[in-house]
Scaffold this motif. Structure first.
Motif, PDB file in Angstrom:
ATOM      1  N   ARG A  73       0.624  -1.340  -0.244  1.00 44.25           N
ATOM      2  CA  ARG A  73      -0.124   0.236  -0.029  1.00 44.25           C
ATOM      3  C   ARG A  73       0.611   1.127  -0.191  1.00 44.25           C
ATOM      4  O   ARG A  73       1.666   1.430   1.246  1.00 44.25           O
ATOM      5  CB  ARG A  73      -0.861   0.275   0.751  1.00 44.25           C
ATOM      6  CG  ARG A  73      -1.030  -1.233   1.455  1.00 44.25           C
ATOM      7  CD  ARG A  73      -2.688  -0.868   2.437  1.00 44.25           C
ATOM      8  NE  ARG A  73      -3.580  -2.350   2.389  1.00 44.25           N
ATOM      9  CZ  ARG A  73      -3.786  -2.652   3.212  1.00 44.25           C
ATOM     10  NH1 ARG A  73      -3.534  -2.759   3.787  1.00 44.25           N
ATOM     11  NH2 ARG A  73      -5.591  -3.702   3.281  1.00 44.25           N
ATOM     12  N   PRO A  74       0.960   1.521  -1.423  1.00 42.77           N
ATOM     13  CA  PRO A  74       1.856   3.308  -1.481  1.00 42.77           C
ATOM     14  C   PRO A  74       1.890   4.229  -0.475  1.00 42.77           C
ATOM     15  O   PRO A  74       2.997   5.368   0.268  1.00 42.77           O
ATOM     16  CB  PRO A  74       1.481   2.827  -2.594  1.00 42.77           C
ATOM     17  CG  PRO A  74       0.718   3.297  -3.030  1.00 42.77           C
ATOM     18  CD  PRO A  74       0.350   1.693  -2.109  1.00 42.77           C
ATOM     19  N   LEU A  75       0.387   4.013   0.316  1.00 40.86           N
ATOM     20  CA  LEU A  75       0.413   5.681   0.682  1.00 40.86           C
ATOM     21  C   LEU A  75       0.559   5.066   2.491  1.00 40.86           C
ATOM     22  O   LEU A  75       0.103   5.796   3.405  1.00 40.86           O
ATOM     23  CB  LEU A  75      -0.870   6.410   0.285  1.00 40.86           C
ATOM     24  CG  LEU A  75      -1.322   6.369  -1.448  1.00 40.86           C
ATOM     25  CD1 LEU A  75      -1.896   7.115  -1.613  1.00 40.86           C
ATOM     26  CD2 LEU A  75       0.042   8.013  -1.157  1.00 40.86           C
ATOM     27  N   ASP A  76       0.385   4.044   2.654  1.00 37.92           N
ATOM     28  CA  ASP A  76       0.187   3.630   3.828  1.00 37.92           C
ATOM     29  C   ASP A  76       1.902   4.058   5.193  1.00 37.92           C
ATOM     30  O   ASP A  76       2.889   3.733   4.085  1.00 37.92           O
ATOM     31  CB  ASP A  76       0.973   2.318   4.137  1.00 37.92           C
ATOM     32  CG  ASP A  76       0.521   1.249   5.237  1.00 37.92           C
ATOM     33  OD1 ASP A  76       0.953   2.351   6.951  1.00 37.92           O
ATOM     34  OD2 ASP A  76       0.015  -0.059   6.145  1.00 37.92           O
ATOM     35  N   SER A  77       1.534   4.338   5.721  1.00 38.62           N
ATOM     36  CA  SER A  77       2.542   5.064   6.450  1.00 38.62           C
ATOM     37  C   SER A  77       3.558   4.410   7.150  1.00 38.62           C
ATOM     38  O   SER A  77       5.109   4.525   7.096  1.00 38.62           O
ATOM     39  CB  SER A  77       2.165   6.319   8.019  1.00 38.62           C
ATOM     40  OG  SER A  77       1.533   5.545   8.717  1.00 38.62           O
ATOM     41  N   GLU A  78       4.207   3.436   7.481  1.00 39.52           N
ATOM     42  CA  GLU A  78       5.060   1.981   7.291  1.00 39.52           C
ATOM     43  C   GLU A  78       5.499   1.608   6.794  1.00 39.52           C
ATOM     44  O   GLU A  78       6.279   1.275   6.561  1.00 39.52           O
ATOM     45  CB  GLU A  78       3.756   0.460   8.210  1.00 39.52           C
ATOM     46  CG  GLU A  78       3.023   1.485   9.631  1.00 39.52           C
ATOM     47  CD  GLU A  78       2.681  -0.113  10.138  1.00 39.52           C
ATOM     48  OE1 GLU A  78       2.910  -0.613   9.517  1.00 39.52           O
ATOM     49  OE2 GLU A  78       2.084   0.204  12.065  1.00 39.52           O
ATOM     50  N   GLY A  79       4.659   1.728   5.496  1.00 38.76           N
ATOM     51  CA  GLY A  79       5.918   1.470   4.207  1.00 38.76           C
ATOM     52  C   GLY A  79       6.181   0.206   3.725  1.00 38.76           C
ATOM     53  O   GLY A  79       6.781  -0.096   3.574  1.00 38.76           O
ATOM     54  N   LEU A  80       5.288  -0.989   4.836  1.00 33.29           N
ATOM     55  CA  LEU A  80       6.203  -2.436   4.684  1.00 33.29           C
ATOM     56  C   LEU A  80       4.818  -3.370   3.680  1.00 33.29           C
ATOM     57  O   LEU A  80       3.750  -2.907   3.160  1.00 33.29           O
ATOM     58  CB  LEU A  80       5.605  -3.015   6.240  1.00 33.29           C
ATOM     59  CG  LEU A  80       6.303  -2.408   7.501  1.00 33.29           C
ATOM     60  CD1 LEU A  80       6.001  -2.920   8.740  1.00 33.29           C
ATOM     61  CD2 LEU A  80       7.850  -3.013   6.725  1.00 33.29           C
ATOM     62  N   PRO A  81       5.781  -4.092   2.923  1.00 32.27           N
ATOM     63  CA  PRO A  81       4.225  -4.876   2.172  1.00 32.27           C
ATOM     64  C   PRO A  81       3.574  -5.604   2.727  1.00 32.27           C
ATOM     65  O   PRO A  81       3.927  -6.365   4.117  1.00 32.27           O
ATOM     66  CB  PRO A  81       6.003  -6.440   1.528  1.00 32.27           C
ATOM     67  CG  PRO A  81       7.590  -5.692   1.748  1.00 32.27           C
ATOM     68  CD  PRO A  81       6.820  -4.618   2.956  1.00 32.27           C
ATOM     69  N   ILE A  82       2.393  -6.224   2.096  1.00 35.71           N
ATOM     70  CA  ILE A  82       1.958  -6.620   2.574  1.00 35.71           C
ATOM     71  C   ILE A  82       1.394  -7.883   2.115  1.00 35.71           C
ATOM     72  O   ILE A  82       0.678  -9.343   2.524  1.00 35.71           O
ATOM     73  CB  ILE A  82       0.106  -6.353   2.314  1.00 35.71           C
ATOM     74  CG1 ILE A  82      -0.064  -5.479   0.594  1.00 35.71           C
ATOM     75  CG2 ILE A  82       0.308  -4.355   3.433  1.00 35.71           C
ATOM     76  CD1 ILE A  82      -2.006  -4.960   0.614  1.00 35.71           C
ATOM     77  N   ALA A  83       2.389  -8.145   0.957  1.00 37.30           N
ATOM     78  CA  ALA A  83       2.248 -10.123   0.667  1.00 37.30           C
ATOM     79  C   ALA A  83       4.067 -10.061   0.020  1.00 37.30           C
ATOM     80  O   ALA A  83       4.022  -9.177  -0.162  1.00 37.30           O
ATOM     81  CB  ALA A  83       1.246  -9.352  -0.738  1.00 37.30           C
ATOM     82  N   TRP A  84       4.541 -11.214   0.390  1.00 37.58           N
ATOM     83  CA  TRP A  84       5.296 -12.416   0.142  1.00 37.58           C
ATOM     84  C   TRP A  84       5.659 -12.837  -0.921  1.00 37.58           C
ATOM     85  O   TRP A  84       4.347 -13.897  -0.965  1.00 37.58           O
ATOM     86  CB  TRP A  84       6.274 -12.359   0.834  1.00 37.58           C
ATOM     87  CG  TRP A  84       6.298 -11.589   2.705  1.00 37.58           C
ATOM     88  CD1 TRP A  84       4.231 -11.305   3.823  1.00 37.58           C
ATOM     89  CD2 TRP A  84       6.400 -10.389   3.326  1.00 37.58           C
ATOM     90  NE1 TRP A  84       4.380 -10.216   4.353  1.00 37.58           N
ATOM     91  CE2 TRP A  84       5.911  -9.583   3.804  1.00 37.58           C
ATOM     92  CE3 TRP A  84       7.506 -10.250   2.489  1.00 37.58           C
ATOM     93  CZ2 TRP A  84       6.933  -8.719   4.709  1.00 37.58           C
ATOM     94  CZ3 TRP A  84       8.171  -9.091   3.007  1.00 37.58           C
ATOM     95  CH2 TRP A  84       7.852  -8.188   4.095  1.00 37.58           C
ATOM     96  N   ILE A  85       6.613 -12.711  -1.286  1.00 36.35           N
ATOM     97  CA  ILE A  85       6.548 -14.728  -2.226  1.00 36.35           C
ATOM     98  C   ILE A  85       7.972 -14.623  -1.751  1.00 36.35           C
ATOM     99  O   ILE A  85       8.865 -14.379  -1.430  1.00 36.35           O
ATOM    100  CB  ILE A  85       6.640 -14.034  -3.727  1.00 36.35           C
ATOM    101  CG1 ILE A  85       6.784 -15.180  -5.042  1.00 36.35           C
ATOM    102  CG2 ILE A  85       7.946 -13.395  -4.390  1.00 36.35           C
ATOM    103  CD1 ILE A  85       6.661 -15.282  -6.152  1.00 36.35           C
ATOM    104  N   ASN A  86       8.185 -16.502  -1.952  1.00 39.38           N
ATOM    105  CA  ASN A  86       9.142 -17.114  -1.864  1.00 39.38           C
ATOM    106  C   ASN A  86       9.197 -16.909  -0.114  1.00 39.38           C
ATOM    107  O   ASN A  86      10.679 -17.064   0.896  1.00 39.38           O
ATOM    108  CB  ASN A  86      10.987 -16.827  -2.412  1.00 39.38           C
ATOM    109  CG  ASN A  86      10.967 -16.665  -3.723  1.00 39.38           C
ATOM    110  OD1 ASN A  86       9.823 -17.835  -4.234  1.00 39.38           O
ATOM    111  ND2 ASN A  86      11.584 -16.552  -4.717  1.00 39.38           N
ATOM    112  N   PRO A  87       8.708 -17.020   0.755  1.00 37.82           N
ATOM    113  CA  PRO A  87       8.768 -17.221   2.124  1.00 37.82           C
ATOM    114  C   PRO A  87       9.501 -18.861   2.413  1.00 37.82           C
ATOM    115  O   PRO A  87       9.149 -19.276   2.880  1.00 37.82           O
ATOM    116  CB  PRO A  87       6.954 -17.038   2.917  1.00 37.82           C
ATOM    117  CG  PRO A  87       6.647 -17.393   1.476  1.00 37.82           C
ATOM    118  CD  PRO A  87       7.137 -17.507   0.112  1.00 37.82           C
ATOM    119  N   GLY A  88      10.189 -18.582   2.400  1.00 37.01           N
ATOM    120  CA  GLY A  88      11.867 -19.806   2.810  1.00 37.01           C
ATOM    121  C   GLY A  88      12.519 -20.968   2.540  1.00 37.01           C
ATOM    122  O   GLY A  88      13.631 -20.699   2.165  1.00 37.01           O
ATOM    123  N   SER A  89      11.466 -20.687   1.127  1.00 32.25           N
ATOM    124  CA  SER A  89      12.502 -21.286  -0.375  1.00 32.25           C
ATOM    125  C   SER A  89      10.987 -20.642  -1.537  1.00 32.25           C
ATOM    126  O   SER A  89      10.482 -20.041  -1.407  1.00 32.25           O
ATOM    127  CB  SER A  89      11.880 -23.380  -0.127  1.00 32.25           C
ATOM    128  OG  SER A  89      10.728 -23.827  -0.178  1.00 32.25           O
TER     129      SER A  89
END
Length: 321
Positions: free
Chosen positions: A184-200
């Protein structure tokens, strides 16, 4: 660098005109100039402009989509009186029905970008600025990409006096792990909300991306004491986390390959990734890698030299009125 002037008229009815040359309009002459700039090509052909009230519930006051913009011609619009917060997103022509649910600034902050629609050669951009009430003013608004770029500039081995000192690393592939693919580009925390390759590595998920090479690329083959210059660049959404916490992992760069026929991995934890920046890395392998891609390696195994720079730098540009 490209730029244009948007004249926002903070008086009159709460609506926006279409793109027009309104030189004779007295409202426009009393408006304020908003200089928009960005550091990447190409020029975004579609811009979505949202004017929100700056106070109270911060409701949407006016909206306009600008299509076929050449980056040079002024765009004129009208918004209601009072201080406003202007949000600009690069969009897609004809997608105005998607914004029907946007009623307030809080709603637009929930809007997300995804790697299913993003690309480094034509990145999704965002920007916002506060337009104070009162007399005409100049406002600078920079459009930015929430993407981070990670470039492996060079790679070498220095196994020292270890039993496998004369061995080489056969690099089969390089990929990002715990990489942000939605934000969410306008989110003040600036963190992703979905990931790829978690662990492997999830090859199937990567293959579904329109640009899988943003996350996964082939390796460079044999790596020995002589430094190889790869200049391979990967992209994901910014992740400023430097130390993994519950629910907030650190993004890693993984080198996968083998030494003397034995498969090993070098999952290198990256420093906090910032939006719109390029992280350059020179990597030296010091010992045998990890048997598991989810076990990060540390300084006794890999030495990294990093440098963070803007994707593209440009000279400041000023407009006098």
């Amino acid at each position: 660098m490209s730029g244009a002037i948007i004249t926002a008229v903070m008086q009159g009815p709460a609506f926006l005109t279409s793109c027009t040359q309104a030189d004779t309009d007295p409202y426009v002459r009393k408006g304020r100039q908003i200089y928009i700039q960005w550091a990447k090509n190409p020029i975004p052909q579609t811009l979505d402009l949202f004017f929100f009230d700056a106070l109270g519930a911060r409701n949407l006051d006016a909206y306009q989509q600008v299509n076929g913009w050449d980056g040079m011609a002024p765009v004129y619009g009208l918004a209601g009186t009072g201080a406003k917060r202007l949000v600009i997103l690069s969009g897609r022509s004809g997608e105005t029905p998607l914004w029907a649910q946007i009623r307030s600034y809080g709603d637009i902050c929930k809007h997300s970008f995804s790697l299913m629609e993003d690309a480094p050669e034509d990145p999704l951009l965002f920007g916002e600025a506060l337009l104070e009430d009162g007399a005409s003013k100049e406002v600078n608004l920079s459009l930015r990409s929430p993407l981070s770029a990670i470039q492996v500039r060079s790679l070498a081995c220095d196994f020292g006096d270890r039993p496998y000192a004369a061995s080489v690393f056969s690099c089969a592939r390089i990929y990002l792990q715990y990489a942000g693919i939605e934000c969410r580009p306008l989110d003040s925390e600036g963190l992703p909300i979905a990931w790829i390759n978690p662990g492997s590595l999830d090859s199937a998920a990567v293959a579904r991306l329109p640009h899988p090479d943003m996350i996964l690329q082939g390796g460079c083959g044999t790596v020995g004491p002589g430094r190889l210059y790869l200049n391979q660049t990967f992209y994901c959404y910014a992740n400023p986390v430097r130390e993994a916490t519950l629910g907030q992992p650190v993004t890693r760069l993984v080198l996968e390959g083998s030494i003397d026929g034995k498969t090993c991995y070098y999952p290198v934890e990256l420093p906090g990734l910032q939006a719109d920046e390029l992280l350059e890395m020179d990597i030296t392998l010091l010992r045998m890698g990890s048997p598991d891609p989810d076990l990060p390696v540390h300084s006794e195994t890999v030495r990294t030299e990093t440098r963070t720079v803007p994707w593209n730098s440009y000279d400041p540009y000023s407009v006098c009125f």
